[in-house]
Scaffold this motif. Structure first.
Motif, PDB file in Angstrom:
ATOM      1  N   PRO A  47       1.687   7.590   5.788  1.00 28.57           N
ATOM      2  CA  PRO A  47       2.947   7.042   5.289  1.00 28.57           C
ATOM      3  C   PRO A  47       3.739   6.234   6.313  1.00 28.57           C
ATOM      4  CG  PRO A  47       3.201   9.355   5.819  1.00 28.57           C
ATOM      5  CD  PRO A  47       1.782   9.009   6.126  1.00 28.57           C
TER       6      PRO A  47
ATOM      7  N   THR B 174       8.914   5.253   0.109  1.00 26.83           N
ATOM      8  CA  THR B 174       8.540   6.113  -1.007  1.00 26.83           C
ATOM      9  C   THR B 174       8.907   5.426  -2.320  1.00 26.83           C
ATOM     10  OG1 THR B 174      10.665   7.239  -1.151  1.00 26.83           O
ATOM     11  CG2 THR B 174       9.050   8.163   0.388  1.00 26.83           C
TER      12      THR B 174
ATOM     13  N   TYR C  35       4.184   4.138  -0.518  1.00 25.55           N
ATOM     14  CA  TYR C  35       3.188   5.144  -0.185  1.00 25.55           C
ATOM     15  C   TYR C  35       3.180   6.217  -1.272  1.00 25.55           C
ATOM     16  CZ  TYR C  35       0.978   9.139   2.050  1.00 25.55           C
ATOM     17  OH  TYR C  35       0.170  10.224   2.303  1.00 25.55           O
TER      18      TYR C  35
END
Lengths: 642, 252
Positions: free
Chosen positions: A497, A502, A546
C-alpha cells in the motif's frame, strides 16, 4: 434514442383504468413459463417479487445483504401517504396528485403521479391485511398525521419505524413465496451487470459476495429495484452499501438516465461532527410538526440556547413562510438552513447547524405526548449526540437523502432497454424535482404491488421472447468483462500500500467535490470546475487506489472499490445535468435563476422537460434528450409557501 | 471539546468457515469519543489497509440501529455494554482510555462464521419463511379501517414487531435459542386480528423450523431480553408457548 412515454390517452382519472384494460394479459397457466429477475429486496423489490410470484410467474430475487429484510427502505421513519381522507379534512386523490406535482415543482409526469395517488389507498389496505401494526386511534381506526408540507393529515405511520414495518410486511409476503417455491432467493449477491440479448434485457451477472464467484442468471425480464445514488456524496443518510452500480451498469448498456442532478437534501439530519464520520443520520421530518426551527438573531451569538431569550431568536421559517411555517417542503427548509448558516448564524461547534426546539410543544402538550410521538427519535438523537432533546433543542443540518433522478422509464416502468424495468427510487418517475415527505414508501410499494404486474403481463403478452440460457455467449462475454473489471480493481495491489490511497480516501474526495459544487446551490462556474476536477479523481482512483485481499473471497474492500468506481463515472452525469438545467426547480437551485426574494425561479418555457441522458462511451460526453412535460390538468405555478 | 481515547482491541480473525480462528491484538490511538463503535472499526480497517493487511470483515449497513445487519459480542455482551443499543449506535464515549476491548462474532451452531465477525443468519429467514406471514395476496383486501384494532393491541403488536432480526438474542442465550426472535413474530401476528386464521398452523411450523435449524430451548435465563437492542420482552416467548400449546390442545 426514441423516448416514448406511453402515457395512455383519455381523461386523467381514467388513464390507469383504461391502460389496464388495454394491456395484454398472460393466461394464468402460461405464467409459470416466464421467469423474472428482481434485483434488490427493498420495498419495491420485495413487493414486486412477492406479487409476481403470487400471480404465478417464476421469480429469482437478488439482494446484497445477508437477508432480504435489510434493505434501506427499513430506515424510513415518518410514514406513508395515502389519499384515504379518513380525517375528513378535504383530502382526495386529486389533492394528493396535485400536492405531489406541485411539491415536485412541476417536473413530473401528470399521468404517473395521478396513478400513484390512485393506488395509494390500496397500499394501506394491503399493508393492514398483512398485519402491519399501524398506529391507531382509541376507537381502533387508523391514525394519521400531517407531514412535511401537507395541509391535510394523510400520513399513516407505525411509531417512527414506518419503513421498517412496511418492509417487514413486504418481506413476509416475499418469505411466503420463497416457502412455496414461487421465488428463489439469492442473498449476498451484488449485481455487476445486465445482459442484453437481441436488444432485450435477458439476465444479470452477479458477484457471489461469499465465494467471490461471478455468476450468471437468465430470465425473460429484469426488474431493477436497487434504490438511489445518494452515496455518491460519500456522506448521506443512505445505508453504507447503497450504490448506483446496478443502475449505472444498465445505463452503460443502453438504459437512459433521467434528471441525475435531482438530489434531495433533507433538512433534518444530525450535523456532521468529524472527519471519521461514515454517514449522516436523518431525524424524521415529522419532528417539524412540533419542533420550531430557529437560529440566534445576531451573528456569532455563542450563548447556550437556553440563555438566548425569545427576542434574540429568529424563527426564520415561521416569519418568512407564515402559512406553512416549519412545515415548508424539504428543499425550501434545507435551502433556508444553509442561508442562515452562510450568514454566520449557524450554531454548534462547526456553525453548520440550526436549532429544532420542542420547548413550546412540551409546554403545550406535556412531556408524555411528545415522548409518545417522538420518543424513539429522541433516544436515537441522544445516543449519537449525548444531548437530550427534551432538555435542550436539537441541532440539525441538511444532508443528502433521496435521489429523484433515476433510470428513465415509460408509464409501464420500462427503461429504454426492452424488458428492463426500474421500480422505486431507482427510477425517476413520480417526484419531479423534489419529493414530498412520506411519498417514497408510497411510490416503492405502488410500483411493486400494483403497477408492475400490469406492465409485466403486457410485455410478455405482446413481445416475442426467444429462449436464452445463462450458458449463451452473451452471458459469457459479460462475465468476462466483469472478471476483467475485478482484476483491474486489484491492479495496484501488488507491491503493497505504500504511496497509495484507500478507496475511502478517493470516495471522500468525490463526495466533497459533488457536495461543494453540485449540492444545495449550484452555479455554472462551480459546475464547470467540478467537471474539470472529476477526471483527476478518476485517474487517482485507477492509478493509486490500493485494494487489499483477493477477488475470490469475502472482500468488502473490493465491493466498495467497485461501487466508488461507478460513482465516479456517474458523477459526470450528475454534474452535466445540473449544468444543462439553467433554471431553479425543486431541489435544484441554480444561483443564476432566483427571484428578487432569493426564491427558486423556474423557467417553464425552456425547461419544462425531463433531461434524459444517453451513455455514449467512456471517451465521449453523454447525449441529452428531452421528454417534454405536458400539463393538461394543472397549471404550473411558481411555488409559494408564504 | 471532543476528547480522544487510546484502546487495545482483541478481535476474532477467521479466514473462512473451515479455518480455525484466533484473537489478534491491535492498538488504536486518538479515537474520538463521538465515534460510533463501527466508525472505530472503520478507523482500524483504514489503518490495517495502509499497513497492507486485510481489514476485519463485518456486516453493517444502515448505521441507524434499524437494519439489523451489524452485531458482534463486545466484552462478552452482544452489541456491547449499552442497553437497547445496536453496535452501530454504541458510541465510544462508553469506553475509557486504556481499555482493552474483546470483539468476537455472534456465536451459535445455527450461525456459521463466514469470515472474522461476519456470520450466516439465514436460519432466521427460514423461520419466517415457515409461517411468519399472513397469507394474503396483493389486491382485493378490505378497507384498512374495517379491521379495528385497539390502541393497546396495536402498541403490543408494534412492540413485538420492532424486532430487527439481528440475532443478538441467539448469541446471548446459553442455549442458543431463537425463541425471542420467533416469539416476537408469532406474538405480533397472534395479537392482531389479521393473523388469527392461521395462528395454529403458524405457531407449529415456525417452532418446528426453529428446532430444525438447531436452535436450543428457553430456560428462562432472560439474557436475550437484556441483549435485545429493541428491548423486546420475553413475554413474547410466553405468548409463543401458549400459541404453540393451544394449537394442539384446541384441536383443528
Amino acid at each position: 434514442m426514441e423516448l416514448n412515454s406511453r402515457i395512455p390517452s383519455g381523461p386523467l382519472a381514467e388513464k390507469w383504468d383504461s391502460h389496464r384494460f388495454q394491456s395484454k394479459l398472460v393466461n394464468p397457466a402460461n405464467r409459470r413459463k416466464f421467469r423474472v429477475i428482481v434485483v434488490g429486496t427493498g420495498l419495491a423489490g420485495a413487493s414486486a417479487a412477492a406479487t409476481l410470484a403470487e400471480l404465478g410467474y417464476k421469480v429469482d430475487a437478488f439482494c446484497l445483504h445477508d437477508s432480504p429484510r435489510r434493505a434501506h427502505s427499513i430506515a424510513a421513519q415518518g410514514g406513508i401517504n395515502a389519499a384515504k381522507n379518513y380525517q375528513n379534512d378535504g383530502d382526495s386523490v386529486f389533492r394528493l396528485f396535485y400536492d405531489t406535482i406541485k411539491g415536485g415543482d412541476f417536473r413530473a409526469r401528470e399521468a404517473n403521479v395521478y396513478r400513484l395517488a390512485q393506488v395509494s389507498t390500496e397500499i394501506i389496505d394491503q399493508c393492514v391485511a398483512q398485519g402491519v401494526p399501524f398506529a391507531r386511534e382509541y376507537g381502533g381506526t387508523l391514525a394519521n398525521r400531517s407531514f412535511g408540507g401537507a395541509q391535510v393529515s394523510r400520513t399513516f405511520y407505525a411509531r417512527g419505524q414506518t419503513g421498517q414495518q412496511l418492509l417487514l410486511g413486504a418481506y413476509s409476503a416475499l418469505s411466503r413465496q420463497i416457502n412455496s417455491g414461487g421465488v428463489t432467493m439469492y442473498n449476498r449477491r451484488e449485481m455487476m451487470d445486465v445482459v442484453v440479448v437481441d436488444g432485450k434485457a435477458r439476465g444479470v451477472v452477479v458477484r457471489n459476495m461469499i465465494s467471490g464467484a461471478i455468476e450468471s442468471y437468465s430470465a425473460d425480464a429484469v426488474l431493477l429495484c436497487t434504490g438511489g445514488y445518494g452515496n455518491a456524496y460519500f456522506l448521506s443518510t443512505n445505508a453504507m452499501a447503497s450504490n448506483v452500480t446496478a443502475a449505472w451498469r444498465a445505463c452503460r448498456r443502453g438504459a437512459a438516465f433521467a434528471n441525475p442532478s435531482f438530489v434531495q437534501i433533507h433538512p433534518t439530519c444530525i450535523p456532521v461532527h468529524g472527519d471519521y464520520q461514515s454517514k449522516l443520520t436523518l431525524m424524521s421530518e415529522s419532528l417539524r410538526n412540533d419542533g420550531r426551527v430557529w437560529v440566534p438573531k445576531n451573528k456569532d451569538d455563542t450563548r447556550p440556547p437556553a440563555q438566548i431569550p425569545e427576542e434574540d431568536r429568529d424563527y426564520y421559517l415561521e416569519s418568512k413562510y407564515p402559512s406553512f411555517g416549519n412545515l415548508v417542503p424539504r428543499d425550501v427548509a434545507s435551502r433556508n438552513a444553509k442561508e442562515q448558516c452562510d450568514q454566520g448564524k449557524g450554531v454548534g461547534s462547526t456553525g453548520l447547524a440550526v436549532y429544532l426546539d420542542f420547548g413550546d410543544a412540551i409546554k403545550r402538550d406535556g412531556e408524555d405526548v411528545i415522548l409518545r410521538k417522538y420518543g424513539n427519535l429522541f433516544q436515537m438523537y441522544e445516543k449519537i449526540t449525548d444531548s437530550d432533546p427534551m432538555v435542550e433543542p436539537m441541532m440539525i443540518y441538511p444532508a443528502v437523502h433521496y435521489t429523484m433522478g433515476g433510470l428513465w422509464v415509460d408509464y409501464n416502468l420500462m427503461t429504454t432497454i426492452p424488458g428492463l424495468f426500474a421500480l422505486g427510487e431507482c427510477n425517476f418517475s413520480d417526484h419531479g424535482a423534489n419529493r414530498l415527505g412520506a411519498s417514497a414508501l408510497m411510490q416503492g410499494l405502488a410500483d411493486g404491488y400494483f403497477v408492475i404486474s400490469t406492465s409485466i403481463g403486457h410485455y410478455f403478452g405482446s413481445e416475442r421472447i426467444n429462449p436464452v440460457t445463462n450458458a449463451d455467449a452473451a452471458f459469457k462475454e459479460v462475465e468476462n468483462e466483469v472478471n476483467e473489471r475485478m482484476q483491474k480493481l486489484l491492479q495496484n495491489s501488488s507491491g503493497g500500500p505504500s504511496g497509495k490511497v484507500t478507496v475511502d480516501d478517493v470516495h471522500k474526495e468525490l463526495g466533497r467535490l459533488l457536495w461543494d459544487n453540485c449540492g444545495m446551490a449550484r452555479n455554472r462556474q462551480d459546475l464547470e470546475l467540478a467537471l474539470e476536477e472529476l477526471p483527476k479523481i478518476k485517474d487517482k482512483f485507477w492509478n493509486s487506489v490500493y485494494v487489499p485481499g483477493a477477488a475470490d473471497d469475502i472482500n468488502q474492500s473490493i465491493e466498495k472499490a467497485g461501487r466508488v468506481a461507478d460513482f465516479i463515472e456517474f458523477g459526470e452525469f450528475m454534474i452535466r445535468d445540473a449544468l444543462a438545467r439553467e433554471e431553479s426547480c425543486g431541489c435544484h437551485l441554480r444561483e443564476e435563476s432566483q427571484t428578487e426574494e432569493n426564491e427558486a425561479l423556474r423557467d417553464d418555457d425552456k425547461y419544462s422537460h425531463v433531461s434524459v441522458w444517453e451513455y455514449k462511451g467512456d471517451d465521449q460526453p453523454p447525449e441529452m434528450h428531452k421528454e417534454h412535460l405536458v400539463f393538461e390538468n394543472v397549471t404550473p405555478s411558481q411555488r409559494s409557501y408564504k | 471539546m471532543m476528547s480522544t481515547i487510546d484502546l487495545t482491541l482483541k478481535i476474532w480473525r477467521q479466514k473462512n468457515s473451515d479455518a480455525l480462528g484466533d484473537f489478534e491484538t491491535y492498538i488504536l490511538r486518538d479515537i474520538s469519543t463521538d465515534m460510533s463503535f463501527l466508525e472505530m472499526i472503520d478507523v482500524l480497517n483504514e489503518q490495517l489497509t495502509r499497513e497492507g493487511k486485510e481489514p476485519v470483515a463485518f456486516d453493517h449497513d444502515c448505521r441507524e440501529g434499524i437494519c439489523g445487519a451489524c452485531g458482534a459480542v463486545v466484552d462478552g455482551v452482544a452489541h456491547g455494554p449499552d442497553l437497547e443499543t445496536t453496535l452501530c449506535q454504541l458510541h465510544m464515549r462508553k469506553f475509557k482510555s486504556g481499555d482493552t476491548i474483546v470483539i468476537e462474532p455472534f456465536r451459535s451452531i445455527a450461525f456459521p462464521i463466514k469470515k472474522d465477525l461476519l456470520v450466516d443468519r439465514s436460519a432466521l429467514d427460514r423461520i419466517i419463511q415457515a409461517g411468519g406471514f399472513v397469507s394474503v395476496n396483493t389486491g382485493g383486501t378490505v378497507d384498512g379501517n374495517s379491521i379495528p384494532v385497539s390502541t393497546e393491541t396495536a402498541e403490543l403488536a408494534m412492540d413485538a414487531a420492532s424486532c430487527i432480526g439481528c440475532g443478538a438474542c441467539v448469541a446471548s442465550c446459553p442455549n442458543g435459542a431463537a425463541m425471542l426472535f420467533t416469539g416476537a413474530k408469532i406474538a405480533q401476528l397472534s395479537l392482531l386480528p389479521q393473523g388469527h386464521p392461521e395462528r395454529k398452523e403458524r405457531a407449529r411450523s415456525m417452532v418446528t423450523q426453529m428446532d430444525k435449524e438447531g436452535f436450543g430451548y428457553c430456560s428462562n435465563e432472560k439474557e436475550c431480553e437484556l441483549a435485545c437492542p429493541k428491548g423486546i420482552s420475553i413475554r413474547n416467548i410466553a405468548r409463543m408457548n401458549r400459541e404453540f400449546l393451544k394449537s394442539f390442545l384446541l384441536g383443528e
